[in-house]
Design a protein around this motif. Sequence first.
Motif, PDB file in Angstrom:
ATOM      1  N   PRO A 156     118.633 141.227  -1.166  1.00  0.00           N
ATOM      2  CA  PRO A 156     119.301 139.966  -0.816  1.00  0.00           C
ATOM      3  C   PRO A 156     118.902 138.834  -1.763  1.00  0.00           C
ATOM      4  O   PRO A 156     117.756 138.757  -2.220  1.00  0.00           O
ATOM      5  N   ASN A 157     119.845 137.948  -2.056  1.00  0.00           N
ATOM      6  CA  ASN A 157     119.598 136.855  -2.999  1.00  0.00           C
ATOM      7  C   ASN A 157     118.494 135.909  -2.546  1.00  0.00           C
ATOM      8  O   ASN A 157     117.762 135.357  -3.377  1.00  0.00           O
ATOM      9  N   TRP A 158     118.348 135.704  -1.242  1.00  0.00           N
ATOM     10  CA  TRP A 158     117.312 134.769  -0.771  1.00  0.00           C
ATOM     11  C   TRP A 158     115.909 135.292  -1.068  1.00  0.00           C
ATOM     12  O   TRP A 158     114.967 134.505  -1.167  1.00  0.00           O
ATOM     13  N   ILE A 159     115.798 136.605  -1.242  1.00  0.00           N
ATOM     14  CA  ILE A 159     114.512 137.191  -1.641  1.00  0.00           C
ATOM     15  C   ILE A 159     114.355 137.127  -3.154  1.00  0.00           C
ATOM     16  O   ILE A 159     113.309 136.711  -3.673  1.00  0.00           O
ATOM     17  N   LEU A 160     115.375 137.511  -3.892  1.00  0.00           N
ATOM     18  CA  LEU A 160     115.314 137.527  -5.356  1.00  0.00           C
ATOM     19  C   LEU A 160     114.976 136.162  -5.935  1.00  0.00           C
ATOM     20  O   LEU A 160     114.296 136.058  -6.960  1.00  0.00           O
ATOM     21  N   ALA A 161     115.435 135.115  -5.269  1.00  0.00           N
ATOM     22  CA  ALA A 161     115.222 133.763  -5.784  1.00  0.00           C
ATOM     23  C   ALA A 161     113.763 133.321  -5.706  1.00  0.00           C
ATOM     24  O   ALA A 161     113.365 132.368  -6.383  1.00  0.00           O
ATOM     25  N   LYS A 162     112.966 134.014  -4.901  1.00  0.00           N
ATOM     26  CA  LYS A 162     111.600 133.548  -4.644  1.00  0.00           C
ATOM     27  C   LYS A 162     110.511 134.492  -5.160  1.00  0.00           C
ATOM     28  O   LYS A 162     109.335 134.223  -4.964  1.00  0.00           O
ATOM     29  N   ILE A 163     110.895 135.605  -5.795  1.00  0.00           N
ATOM     30  CA  ILE A 163     109.889 136.571  -6.212  1.00  0.00           C
ATOM     31  C   ILE A 163     109.826 136.679  -7.730  1.00  0.00           C
ATOM     32  O   ILE A 163     110.680 136.156  -8.437  1.00  0.00           O
ATOM     33  N   GLN A 164     108.797 137.344  -8.202  1.00  0.00           N
ATOM     34  CA  GLN A 164     108.575 137.523  -9.635  1.00  0.00           C
ATOM     35  C   GLN A 164     108.417 139.011  -9.914  1.00  0.00           C
ATOM     36  O   GLN A 164     107.758 139.732  -9.160  1.00  0.00           O
ATOM     37  N   PHE A 165     109.033 139.491 -10.998  1.00  0.00           N
ATOM     38  CA  PHE A 165     108.950 140.902 -11.342  1.00  0.00           C
ATOM     39  C   PHE A 165     107.945 141.125 -12.460  1.00  0.00           C
ATOM     40  O   PHE A 165     107.762 140.281 -13.335  1.00  0.00           O
ATOM     41  N   ALA A 166     107.298 142.287 -12.412  1.00  0.00           N
ATOM     42  CA  ALA A 166     106.354 142.666 -13.462  1.00  0.00           C
ATOM     43  C   ALA A 166     106.556 144.142 -13.785  1.00  0.00           C
ATOM     44  O   ALA A 166     106.633 144.976 -12.878  1.00  0.00           O
ATOM     45  N   SER A 167     106.655 144.446 -15.062  1.00  0.00           N
ATOM     46  CA  SER A 167     106.792 145.837 -15.484  1.00  0.00           C
ATOM     47  C   SER A 167     105.411 146.475 -15.566  1.00  0.00           C
ATOM     48  O   SER A 167     104.463 145.868 -16.044  1.00  0.00           O
ATOM     49  N   ILE A 168     105.321 147.699 -15.089  1.00  0.00           N
ATOM     50  CA  ILE A 168     104.066 148.436 -15.138  1.00  0.00           C
ATOM     51  C   ILE A 168     104.324 149.810 -15.729  1.00  0.00           C
ATOM     52  O   ILE A 168     105.468 150.281 -15.753  1.00  0.00           O
ATOM     53  N   PRO A 169     103.286 150.472 -16.234  1.00  0.00           N
ATOM     54  CA  PRO A 169     103.471 151.822 -16.760  1.00  0.00           C
ATOM     55  C   PRO A 169     103.964 152.768 -15.673  1.00  0.00           C
ATOM     56  O   PRO A 169     103.618 152.616 -14.495  1.00  0.00           O
ATOM     57  N   ARG A 170     104.766 153.723 -16.065  1.00  0.00           N
ATOM     58  CA  ARG A 170     105.218 154.732 -15.108  1.00  0.00           C
ATOM     59  C   ARG A 170     104.088 155.730 -14.885  1.00  0.00           C
ATOM     60  O   ARG A 170     103.669 156.433 -15.804  1.00  0.00           O
ATOM     61  N   ILE A 171     103.579 155.800 -13.665  1.00  0.00           N
ATOM     62  CA  ILE A 171     102.431 156.633 -13.351  1.00  0.00           C
ATOM     63  C   ILE A 171     102.812 157.595 -12.228  1.00  0.00           C
ATOM     64  O   ILE A 171     103.073 157.167 -11.111  1.00  0.00           O
ATOM     65  N   GLU A 172     102.861 158.859 -12.551  1.00  0.00           N
ATOM     66  CA  GLU A 172     103.285 159.856 -11.565  1.00  0.00           C
ATOM     67  C   GLU A 172     102.077 160.381 -10.782  1.00  0.00           C
ATOM     68  O   GLU A 172     101.744 161.559 -10.839  1.00  0.00           O
TER      69      GLU A 172
END
Length: 207
Positions: A156-172
Amino acid sequence: RSTPKPSSAASDVYKRQLFGGTFDPPHLGHLIIAQTIFEAEKFDQIVFVPAFKPPHKNGIQISPVDYRLDMLKIAIKENPNFLLSDIEIQRGGLSYSIDTIVEYKKQNNIESNNLFYLIGSDSLKQFHKWKDPERIINESRVIVAIRPGFRPSDIPNWILAKIQFASIPRIEISSTAIRKRWVKDKTIRYMVTESVWQFINKNKLYL
């Protein structure tokens, strides 16, 4: 090598990241994610918060909290930037994120803009069903670790507007996979630290 800043009455100037989870067991993936986020966001400390009773695992058998707490202490002891908080264990009951965030801020005199809360993008899909999700993103700064296959359009847009994304290594690596391998008498070496491996073996966990 960086060292932790000394504690002081002005602890609210520090940037702290809360990293919650069951940690049953804590594995190298947890440590890599924490270190990656620590460096990328220039945090002062990463605070691991083992859950007493995870709401999303209510009714699912997990290891006794004392074992999970001891394993986590062992896993992070070599890193001076990693701390552990037993706030959810001391509180008891179901471990709701909003209760932890509010209580941690009060105990440590931290402002909302200096306290970050880490979740995975898989958890973000269910975030709107969590207890008081709107309050969580107002009481802290939510950072989402992006996993493969994640689509922001599902959120939902109301969540996307308030959060921050961070890329991390793919760890299986996952705690579930570790427990299954242990039951089948397969090695979990290189999935957990040597000291955690020894603790699991000594205490006959996951058998």
